[in-house]
Design a protein around this motif. Structure first.
Motif, PDB file in Angstrom:
ATOM      1  N   GLN A  31      43.293  34.319  46.749  1.00 49.99           N
ATOM      2  CA  GLN A  31      43.641  35.622  47.426  1.00 49.99           C
ATOM      3  C   GLN A  31      45.116  35.402  48.206  1.00 49.99           C
ATOM      4  O   GLN A  31      45.533  36.595  48.438  1.00 49.99           O
ATOM      5  CB  GLN A  31      42.543  36.068  48.514  1.00 49.99           C
ATOM      6  CG  GLN A  31      41.283  36.310  48.052  1.00 49.99           C
ATOM      7  CD  GLN A  31      40.353  36.776  49.003  1.00 49.99           C
ATOM      8  OE1 GLN A  31      40.389  36.128  50.167  1.00 49.99           O
ATOM      9  NE2 GLN A  31      39.175  37.683  48.873  1.00 49.99           N
ATOM     10  N   ARG A  70      36.874  52.169  40.026  1.00 48.08           N
ATOM     11  CA  ARG A  70      36.432  50.916  40.800  1.00 48.08           C
ATOM     12  C   ARG A  70      35.419  50.266  39.822  1.00 48.08           C
ATOM     13  O   ARG A  70      35.423  48.928  39.772  1.00 48.08           O
ATOM     14  CB  ARG A  70      35.502  51.684  41.852  1.00 48.08           C
ATOM     15  CG  ARG A  70      34.334  50.884  42.468  1.00 48.08           C
ATOM     16  CD  ARG A  70      35.093  49.813  43.551  1.00 48.08           C
ATOM     17  NE  ARG A  70      34.226  48.847  43.774  1.00 48.08           N
ATOM     18  CZ  ARG A  70      34.537  47.707  44.472  1.00 48.08           C
ATOM     19  NH1 ARG A  70      35.854  47.320  44.614  1.00 48.08           N
ATOM     20  NH2 ARG A  70      33.444  46.780  44.649  1.00 48.08           N
ATOM     21  N   MET A  71      34.446  50.911  38.835  1.00 51.45           N
ATOM     22  CA  MET A  71      33.654  50.235  38.234  1.00 51.45           C
ATOM     23  C   MET A  71      34.126  49.335  37.230  1.00 51.45           C
ATOM     24  O   MET A  71      33.430  48.499  36.656  1.00 51.45           O
ATOM     25  CB  MET A  71      32.715  51.199  37.568  1.00 51.45           C
ATOM     26  CG  MET A  71      31.754  52.209  38.471  1.00 51.45           C
ATOM     27  SD  MET A  71      31.128  51.108  39.845  1.00 51.45           S
ATOM     28  CE  MET A  71      29.534  50.752  39.048  1.00 51.45           C
ATOM     29  N   MET A  84      32.006  35.742  46.477  1.00 53.16           N
ATOM     30  CA  MET A  84      31.475  37.047  46.447  1.00 53.16           C
ATOM     31  C   MET A  84      31.175  37.564  44.853  1.00 53.16           C
ATOM     32  O   MET A  84      32.138  37.415  44.233  1.00 53.16           O
ATOM     33  CB  MET A  84      32.784  37.809  47.106  1.00 53.16           C
ATOM     34  CG  MET A  84      33.083  37.507  48.504  1.00 53.16           C
ATOM     35  SD  MET A  84      34.454  38.494  49.269  1.00 53.16           S
ATOM     36  CE  MET A  84      35.956  37.960  48.319  1.00 53.16           C
ATOM     37  N   ARG A  93      27.571  41.449  40.622  1.00 49.64           N
ATOM     38  CA  ARG A  93      27.620  42.671  41.590  1.00 49.64           C
ATOM     39  C   ARG A  93      26.097  43.583  41.134  1.00 49.64           C
ATOM     40  O   ARG A  93      25.543  43.857  42.246  1.00 49.64           O
ATOM     41  CB  ARG A  93      28.438  43.486  41.386  1.00 49.64           C
ATOM     42  CG  ARG A  93      29.817  43.287  42.005  1.00 49.64           C
ATOM     43  CD  ARG A  93      30.449  44.478  42.559  1.00 49.64           C
ATOM     44  NE  ARG A  93      31.824  44.231  43.319  1.00 49.64           N
ATOM     45  CZ  ARG A  93      33.072  44.311  42.601  1.00 49.64           C
ATOM     46  NH1 ARG A  93      33.379  44.411  41.447  1.00 49.64           N
ATOM     47  NH2 ARG A  93      34.153  43.782  43.410  1.00 49.64           N
ATOM     48  N   THR A 151      31.086  39.352  41.637  1.00 49.35           N
ATOM     49  CA  THR A 151      31.880  39.813  40.759  1.00 49.35           C
ATOM     50  C   THR A 151      31.461  40.709  39.600  1.00 49.35           C
ATOM     51  O   THR A 151      30.236  40.740  39.497  1.00 49.35           O
ATOM     52  CB  THR A 151      33.036  38.881  40.143  1.00 49.35           C
ATOM     53  OG1 THR A 151      32.195  38.078  39.231  1.00 49.35           O
ATOM     54  CG2 THR A 151      33.647  37.944  41.020  1.00 49.35           C
ATOM     55  N   GLU A 152      32.213  41.338  38.775  1.00 46.10           N
ATOM     56  CA  GLU A 152      31.659  42.184  37.516  1.00 46.10           C
ATOM     57  C   GLU A 152      31.358  40.910  36.341  1.00 46.10           C
ATOM     58  O   GLU A 152      31.000  41.447  35.172  1.00 46.10           O
ATOM     59  CB  GLU A 152      32.804  42.888  37.130  1.00 46.10           C
ATOM     60  CG  GLU A 152      32.970  44.125  38.205  1.00 46.10           C
ATOM     61  CD  GLU A 152      31.798  44.915  38.303  1.00 46.10           C
ATOM     62  OE1 GLU A 152      30.855  44.945  37.402  1.00 46.10           O
ATOM     63  OE2 GLU A 152      31.826  45.266  39.370  1.00 46.10           O
ATOM     64  N   GLU A 169      40.200  42.474  42.680  1.00 43.62           N
ATOM     65  CA  GLU A 169      39.811  43.896  42.782  1.00 43.62           C
ATOM     66  C   GLU A 169      39.395  44.054  44.232  1.00 43.62           C
ATOM     67  O   GLU A 169      39.184  45.323  44.441  1.00 43.62           O
ATOM     68  CB  GLU A 169      38.860  44.304  41.694  1.00 43.62           C
ATOM     69  CG  GLU A 169      37.429  43.948  41.867  1.00 43.62           C
ATOM     70  CD  GLU A 169      37.080  42.433  41.946  1.00 43.62           C
ATOM     71  OE1 GLU A 169      38.037  41.461  41.772  1.00 43.62           O
ATOM     72  OE2 GLU A 169      35.884  41.990  41.873  1.00 43.62           O
ATOM     73  N   ASP A 170      38.977  43.209  44.993  1.00 36.98           N
ATOM     74  CA  ASP A 170      38.527  43.487  46.387  1.00 36.98           C
ATOM     75  C   ASP A 170      39.648  43.738  47.460  1.00 36.98           C
ATOM     76  O   ASP A 170      39.308  44.064  48.446  1.00 36.98           O
ATOM     77  CB  ASP A 170      37.584  42.516  46.885  1.00 36.98           C
ATOM     78  CG  ASP A 170      36.335  42.684  45.981  1.00 36.98           C
ATOM     79  OD1 ASP A 170      35.713  41.533  45.756  1.00 36.98           O
ATOM     80  OD2 ASP A 170      35.592  43.673  45.705  1.00 36.98           O
ATOM     81  N   ALA A 201      36.749  47.270  37.323  1.00 31.05           N
ATOM     82  CA  ALA A 201      37.507  46.381  37.965  1.00 31.05           C
ATOM     83  C   ALA A 201      36.869  45.076  37.470  1.00 31.05           C
ATOM     84  O   ALA A 201      35.777  44.975  37.310  1.00 31.05           O
ATOM     85  CB  ALA A 201      37.402  46.557  39.493  1.00 31.05           C
ATOM     86  N   GLY A 202      37.934  44.041  37.552  1.00 29.30           N
ATOM     87  CA  GLY A 202      37.369  42.759  36.782  1.00 29.30           C
ATOM     88  C   GLY A 202      37.606  41.606  37.588  1.00 29.30           C
ATOM     89  O   GLY A 202      36.400  41.033  37.416  1.00 29.30           O
ATOM     90  N   SER A 203      38.715  41.049  38.020  1.00 34.29           N
ATOM     91  CA  SER A 203      38.563  39.399  38.377  1.00 34.29           C
ATOM     92  C   SER A 203      37.837  39.129  39.303  1.00 34.29           C
ATOM     93  O   SER A 203      37.146  39.852  40.000  1.00 34.29           O
ATOM     94  CB  SER A 203      40.110  39.279  38.403  1.00 34.29           C
ATOM     95  OG  SER A 203      40.407  39.545  39.756  1.00 34.29           O
ATOM     96  N   ALA A 204      38.016  37.924  39.758  1.00 32.44           N
ATOM     97  CA  ALA A 204      36.911  37.190  40.685  1.00 32.44           C
ATOM     98  C   ALA A 204      37.276  37.777  42.059  1.00 32.44           C
ATOM     99  O   ALA A 204      36.235  38.346  42.906  1.00 32.44           O
ATOM    100  CB  ALA A 204      37.157  35.597  40.870  1.00 32.44           C
ATOM    101  N   TYR A 205      38.531  37.980  42.585  1.00 31.71           N
ATOM    102  CA  TYR A 205      38.719  38.255  43.942  1.00 31.71           C
ATOM    103  C   TYR A 205      39.716  39.608  44.155  1.00 31.71           C
ATOM    104  O   TYR A 205      39.733  40.390  44.795  1.00 31.71           O
ATOM    105  CB  TYR A 205      39.266  37.371  45.023  1.00 31.71           C
ATOM    106  CG  TYR A 205      38.168  36.202  45.008  1.00 31.71           C
ATOM    107  CD1 TYR A 205      37.111  36.477  46.075  1.00 31.71           C
ATOM    108  CD2 TYR A 205      38.142  35.092  44.529  1.00 31.71           C
ATOM    109  CE1 TYR A 205      36.189  35.610  46.230  1.00 31.71           C
ATOM    110  CE2 TYR A 205      37.268  34.028  44.957  1.00 31.71           C
ATOM    111  CZ  TYR A 205      36.165  34.156  45.421  1.00 31.71           C
ATOM    112  OH  TYR A 205      35.355  33.267  45.718  1.00 31.71           O
TER     113      TYR A 205
END
Lengths: 381, 381
Positions: A90, A12-13, B224, B188, B226-227, A21-22, A15-19
């Protein structure tokens, strides 16, 4: 943190891109399965307006959108101007209409619709009236019933992976909090502590309002945490979960501050047995009523059934409570790859209560329990 | 923490009883005002099913309940067995029916109802059909419209106090986070940090999904987190709020990491001027469209109006977005004691954006701004 939890959390931690990974990768297969049902029911198109269902079928996580799926499989998504960029990211595989009149403009895209299905279980009376006024006079509006909810019952790999992470984060956070100290801290403080740890471990949100209930408050099934300080002799019931990629963990454990009294041991043991029996009965193909009956029988034989006043289980996924609902009056059979909870309890008003709850995935054999933390009556301090 | 914030926060932290501190004292006056409207509209009874409206009229904070209010002022509350104890504590002034068939059983309590009003803007089509099937054939079902939402527009002292606390907690937490360090932290991480601080200061919940948007992401109105790590030169837009006793704060500030570029100064100054003009136009008796027009005019004169693509304001209270909605097409006039937001912005896709938002209470003179934190372009690091 144990290695398995660490592995789940670290995925989880990083994860990268803007949307991206959600949301798990959305299979266009989901829309195709809905389209096949429409064709079978002689429905030309379905207007999906429930936002959880919209997310399931598109990957869109915003707060306003609608999807038109035709029996041919063609689909168009509509949202308002706030979400133009997000929708493009998305829902790269869908034509997108940006408008304030979601439903009316979606219907315009479809040409003539003989039979249109709408989500009457979530569409409001006013929205339905507005829709009926804009629909072609030749269109017959029918109910989609819970077709998308029914599709959602059986989870794919991505969904189960998200639930696994949510559950791993939840149980790891719980074990950190139960390591103490707890005595003298308020229910609210413990609830916030648990939530902070879930966030720190990678939760995107709290799955539902955390229940931390000490002493007599543990007898209240859906107690809201108060400033009451935890004291020696208290039962401590914690019902909580993390959310990851939209998927909700749901877990309850009950421990005791200091040496348990006999009555505390007794009701905990009864709930523990009932819960284990209920979990063991969660097998694909079994009647949905079966785990409920099995768990109740254990409580009944122990003489505590009348003190069990809540529901025994429910599906979990993009919603904290979703199909299938498990209980004595629920039709149907359990399906493979379906995450559900099993959560019997005993509540003694004024004294205390015990609930033990797991999130598990129904399979053809022993179910896969995702909330893997000790179930025995832990002595905490 | 400044003394005013400390005073507001400490009031919260010393609260005591199991449920009482989570809800402002509910005036039976609220139900009486609804009853008077029913009588004036020749409606015999209203069935209130929207859970926010139910809470407003009863104090009940659970997830399942309904209220029947008769034109005489008589009222009965229904909930299911999970909430028996909670309802007794939260609604001591109401007769309570515990049932799974909330609406049908409530109607049974009322005797003959000639005209029954229901909340067609939130009742689902299926629930409406079930209700119609159980109602007496002699009962005519009509829409309550948004009668309870309209009552909710003007807030009482307890509601404004809760909002004040929510806003004080929010702005205090923001200032702690903006004190840094920020460079290199992900969106985040900053969002979670801000949320943890709000909880530590006494928030019962986060009012809505926290937006932390750095650099180009600040151009996405509802981004939202992000990283993406924050970097020198980034605009940093944070839109967030705490919830206290059910009431939602809503605040946005935009700062910059390191020395601002000219274009960043320019768009921030334009938004700042527009926001101040909009706030100043929030006066009881003014048309709801007026603050929108005033703020837009400032953006227009600065040459940036076409880059403002979101809504300019909305009521806040038990919901994060509620009546009155402020914008160019919204009828009516602003009322005294109405909390609203004012939140113009400029969004430059691919580069960055600025939004400044306050929660304020409309009065007869200068509005009372509750989110009292600096509005200038803060340089953070």
């Amino acid at each position: 943190m144990n290695p398995a939890a660490r592995a789940l959390v670290s995925r989880r931690m990083t994860a990268g891109s803007a949307y991206g990974e959600d949301v798990p990768e959305v299979e266009t297969g989901r829309r195709d399965r809905l389209a096949a049902q429409l064709a079978a029911r002689d429905i030309d198109a379905a207007l999906v307006t429930d936002m959880v269902n919209v997310r399931y079928l598109t990957g869109f996580t915003g707060s306003n959108g609608a999807l038109l799926v035709q029996a041919s499989g063609a689909a168009v998504f509509a949202t308002d101007g706030r979400y133009t960029g997000q929708a493009a990211l998305q829902c790269p595989d869908l034509p997108i209409t940006t408008t304030r009149r979601l439903c009316a403009d979606l219907l315009q895209t479809a040409g003539r619709i003989g039979r249109l299905a709408v989500e009457t279980h979530s569409l409001t009376v006013d929205a339905y009236a507005a829709l009926s006024a804009t629909a072609d006079p030749g269109t017959t509006v029918v109910s989609l019933d819970r077709a998308v909810e029914t599709l959602r019952v059986v989870k794919d790999d991505g969904e189960i992976a998200a639930l696994q992470r949510a559950c791993a984060i939840s149980t790891e956070a719980l074990q950190q909090v139960l390591a103490g100290p707890l005595k003298g801290r308020s229910e609210r403080e413990v609830a916030r502590d648990l939530e902070w740890r879930m966030f720190a471990l990678g939760a995107e949100a709290i799955a539902f309002d955390t229940i931390v209930a000490g002493g007599p408050n543990s007898a209240v099934p859906h107690h809201m945490p108060t400033e009451r300080p935890l004291a020696r002799g208290d039962l401590l019931k914690i019902d909580f979960g993390a959310r990851v990629d939209g998927y909700h963990a749901d877990c309850t454990r009950t421990s005791v501050l200091g040496e348990p009294a006999d009555w505390q041991r007794e009701i905990h043991a009864a709930v523990r047995s009932a819960q284990q029996a209920g979990v063991d009965a969660m097998v694909a193909g079994a009647a949905v009523v079966r785990p409920d009956a099995v768990a109740r029988q254990v409580l009944d034989e122990a003489g505590w059934l009348e003190r069990f006043t809540t529901g025994i289980g429910h599906g979990v996924g993009l919603q904290i409570h979703e199909d299938p609902f498990v209980g004595p009056r629920h039709p149907g059979r359990l399906m493979d790859r379906t995450p559900v909870t099993m959560e019997p309890g005993i509540y003694l008003p004024g004294r205390g209560g015990v609930r033990i709850e797991d999130t598990l995935v129904v399979g053809t054999g022993t179910p896969q329990v995702l909330t893997d933390a000790p179930r025995e009556l832990l002595v905490v301090g």
